[in-house]
Enzyme design. Structure first.
Site, short mmCIF file in Angstrom:
data_model
loop_
_atom_site.label_atom_id
_atom_site.label_comp_id
_atom_site.label_asym_id
_atom_site.label_seq_id
_atom_site.Cartn_x
_atom_site.Cartn_y
_atom_site.Cartn_z
CD GLN A 167 -18.61 13.11 58.41
OE1 GLN A 167 -18.07 13.67 57.41
NE2 GLN A 167 -18.23 12.18 59.20
CE LYS A 193 -15.63 16.98 56.39
NZ LYS A 193 -15.09 15.49 56.63
N GLY A 219 -11.34 17.14 62.96
CA GLY A 219 -10.49 17.54 61.79
C GLY A 219 -10.79 16.91 60.20
CG ASP A 220 -11.80 16.40 56.00
OD1 ASP A 220 -12.26 15.43 56.27
OD2 ASP A 220 -11.43 16.99 55.02
CB THR A 253 -9.50 7.93 59.40
OG1 THR A 253 -10.07 8.82 60.35
CG2 THR A 253 -10.19 7.75 58.15
CB SER A 273 -15.19 11.54 66.32
OG SER A 273 -13.93 12.02 65.77
P1 NDP Z 1 -4.38 15.52 55.69
O1 NDP Z 1 -4.59 17.14 55.62
O2 NDP Z 1 -3.78 15.23 56.97
O3 NDP Z 1 -3.75 15.12 54.52
C1 NDP Z 1 -4.18 15.49 53.08
C2 NDP Z 1 -3.43 14.58 52.02
O4 NDP Z 1 -4.02 14.60 50.89
C3 NDP Z 1 -1.93 15.45 51.97
O5 NDP Z 1 -1.21 14.30 51.44
C4 NDP Z 1 -2.51 16.34 50.67
O6 NDP Z 1 -1.32 16.59 49.82
C5 NDP Z 1 -3.31 15.53 50.09
N1 NDP Z 1 -3.96 16.23 49.24
C6 NDP Z 1 -5.09 17.06 49.47
N2 NDP Z 1 -5.50 17.76 48.46
C7 NDP Z 1 -4.95 17.27 47.55
C8 NDP Z 1 -5.43 17.53 46.29
N3 NDP Z 1 -6.21 18.47 45.80
N4 NDP Z 1 -4.65 16.75 45.14
C9 NDP Z 1 -3.71 15.73 45.42
N5 NDP Z 1 -3.67 15.53 46.82
C10 NDP Z 1 -4.05 16.25 47.85
O7 NDP Z 1 -5.93 14.86 55.44
P2 NDP Z 1 -6.66 13.66 55.84
O8 NDP Z 1 -5.63 12.68 55.93
O9 NDP Z 1 -7.18 13.80 57.39
O10 NDP Z 1 -7.69 13.54 54.89
C11 NDP Z 1 -7.21 12.57 53.78
C12 NDP Z 1 -8.88 12.37 53.26
O11 NDP Z 1 -9.62 11.45 54.19
C13 NDP Z 1 -9.71 13.40 53.03
O12 NDP Z 1 -10.66 13.16 51.86
C14 NDP Z 1 -10.54 13.50 54.05
O13 NDP Z 1 -11.94 14.19 53.87
C15 NDP Z 1 -10.79 12.07 54.46
N6 NDP Z 1 -11.17 11.49 55.62
C16 NDP Z 1 -10.41 11.99 56.86
C17 NDP Z 1 -10.78 11.80 58.19
C18 NDP Z 1 -9.89 12.03 59.14
O14 NDP Z 1 -10.11 11.34 60.13
N7 NDP Z 1 -9.09 12.82 59.27
C19 NDP Z 1 -11.82 10.54 58.35
C20 NDP Z 1 -12.39 10.30 57.13
C21 NDP Z 1 -12.12 10.60 55.81
P3 NDP Z 1 -0.71 18.11 50.08
O15 NDP Z 1 -0.06 18.38 51.55
O16 NDP Z 1 0.09 18.46 49.02
O17 NDP Z 1 -2.09 19.21 50.25
O1 2IT Z 2 -14.78 12.67 56.89
C1 2IT Z 2 -14.71 12.50 58.00
O2 2IT Z 2 -15.52 11.43 58.42
C2 2IT Z 2 -13.96 13.18 59.11
N1 2IT Z 2 -13.22 14.03 58.54
C3 2IT Z 2 -13.91 12.77 60.51
C4 2IT Z 2 -15.16 13.45 61.16
C5 2IT Z 2 -15.19 13.38 62.80
O3 2IT Z 2 -16.32 13.98 63.21
O4 2IT Z 2 -14.21 12.74 63.53
#
Ligand code: NDP
Ligand code: 2IT
Length: 445
Positions: A111, A126, A165-166, A209, A377
């Protein structure tokens, strides 16, 4: 021994039980060799690398709550405040049973560089918990969030540390967390981002994102005379990032044929019907396999990793770390994939990422590719500070400009240090330089 090797050796000795953190540090350090070798005296004198790999502070705490059967449950909560050289700590909260200190250190470390790339004044952090929101009632999630914030509130604030969130933390959780922060402190301030639109959230943050990922992918393709139009796209995950990556890719004329969750993946040769996915995931909080009950002709396959065996032009990993290993990378390339952009954090193993570079794949790594979320954000923080809110189009235009600028900085840094087209090296160097200069200017702290 070079400065980079010295620091890597110490990091490996001191963090042997944290494989994800070591993986992230190794990738960054290897990328920084050229710039560190060229400025070794300066960076050594100020201990820049030793300081960069050590979080400023880690907070770990007990989170007790009561489930619907009246049982007391206890989870572990964390906030890793990694680096505040260029702004208040900023980064998401992850609620997932796999969460531990090493995973949050890897995410906090990444990050720092990602936030620097956005060009906005945000440091890196984080946090999260091993709490699993899956299958919990709204009341249980609220009880957990309130207990989590009852400790976290004393460490965060609009000008000190701003979580978001994440995985496992979306609009519902942010709402409960915000309510508890306000109740304890009496402050109505921008202490969290990703808030609802009725209480200080920003338009486009939900989409940011995924949209940002596709904007930078489009920018990368345009530099080689290509576009998304008519391209076949494989997406993993079906959460926040995956859904809005799919939406924007479809708007730009691509055909998205897969989505997945941790159990398995769906294939829809007619192109994913995103309304159906959104209803299953955002409204019902269901599983991706329910898609085949609703869409004739679609198929479901157990085993999330096999999503990479589906032939495509472009792959967008949007689920989680290390979901794409060397074997998967080989399958993708063998089946014709020529571009990869990472929505998830560190979804490719070191071996997979090296393979993409070796094969000349147009490969945009996570730090650059998914920075759109945290960038919006930071725009939400600006709006909260001035107590105004900007229109969807205004924020979307700023997001697009930021992603284009990240592409430019990343490709220029790669070229400047002799790695043209290697966006891993480019993103790490471009993110690093600003943080290092700010750390030098602020003295040893
Ligand atoms: P969500 O919780 O909305 O979705 C996560 C997705 O990934 C679900 O489909 C979940 O499936 C799947 N998943 C989680 N863990 C696993 C695993 N161990 N193996 C396979 N599938 C898995 O999260 P986000 O969409 O917010 O986040 C997804 C990724 O993007 C993460 O790596 C996060 O760090 C990254 N990210 C998110 C940001 C954001 O703004 N939200 C910003 C930048 C990066 P299931 O329901 O089965 O767990
Ligand atoms: O991994 C990421 O960049 C995030 N989950 C979003 C972080 C944020 O502060 O919006």
């Amino acid at each position: 021994m070079s400065y980079v090797d010295e620091v890597l050796k110490t990091v490996r000795e001191k963090n042997a039980s944290e494989p994800e953190f070591l993986q992230a540090v190794t990738e960054v350090m290897e990328s920084l060799r050229a710039v560190v070798d060229a400025n070794e005296d300066k960076y050594r004198k100020y201990g820049i690398l030793e300081r960069l790999v050590e979080p400023e502070r880690i907070i770990s705490f007990r989170v007790p709550w009561v489930d619907d059967q009246g049982n007391v449950r206890v989870n572990r909560g964390y906030r890793v405040e990694f680096n505040s050289a260029i702004g208040p700590y900023k980064g998401g909260l992850r609620f997932h049973p796999s969460v531990n200190q090493g995973i949050l250190k890897f995410l906090g470390f990444e990050q720092v560089f990602k936030n620097s790339l956005t060009g906005l004044p945000i440091g890196g952090g984080k946090g999260g918990s091993d709490f699993d929101p899956k299958g919990k009632s709204d009341r249980e999630v609220m009880a957990f969030c309130q207990s989590f914030m009852t400790e976290l509130y004393r460490h965060i604030g609009a000008d000190t540390d701003v979580p978001a969130g994440d995985i496992g933390v979306g609009a519902r959780e942010i709402g409960f967390l915000f309510g508890q922060y306000k109740r304890i402190t009496g402050l109505y301030e921008g202490v969290l981002t990703g808030k609802g639109l009725t209480y200080g959230g920003s338009l486009v943050r939900t989409e940011a994102t995924g949209y940002g990922l596709v904007y930078i992918l489009d920018e990368m393709l345009s530099h080689i005379g290509e576009s998304l139009k008519g391209r076949r796209v494989v997406i993993s995950g079906s959460g926040n990032v995956a859904i809005y990556a799919c939406q924007k890719a479809q708007q730009l004329g691509a055909k998205v044929v897969t989505m997945s969750d941790s159990n398995g993946y769906i294939v829809d040769e007619n192109g994913i019907d995103l309304d159906v996915v959104r209803e299953i995931k955002e409204i019902k909080r269901g599983r991706i396999k329910e898609y085949i009950d609703r869409v004739p002709g679609a198929s479901y396959h157990e085993g999330s990793r096999l999503v990479w065996s589906v032939a495509c032009d472009i792959a967008l990993p949007c689920a989680t770390q290390n979901e794409l290993d060397l074997e998967s990378a080989k399958l993708l390339v063998q089946n014709g994939c020529t571009a990869v952009a990472e929505g998830a954090n560190m979804p490719s193993t070191l071996e997979a990422s090296a393979y993409f570079l070796e094969k000349g794949i147009n490969y945009m790594p996570a730090k650059a590719a998914n920075a759109g979320g945290v960038a919006v954000s930071a725009l939400e923080m600006s709006q909260n500070s001035e107590r105004l809110s900007w229109s969807f189009d205004e924020v979307d235009r700023m997001l697009k400009d930021i992603m284009k600028e990240i592409y430019r900085m990343t490709s220029e840094a790669a070229e400047k240090y002799g790695h043209k087209g290697n966006f891993v090296v480019g993103a790490n160097i471009a993110g690093f330089e600003k943080v290092a200069e700010a750390m030098i200017a602020q003295g040893i702290c």
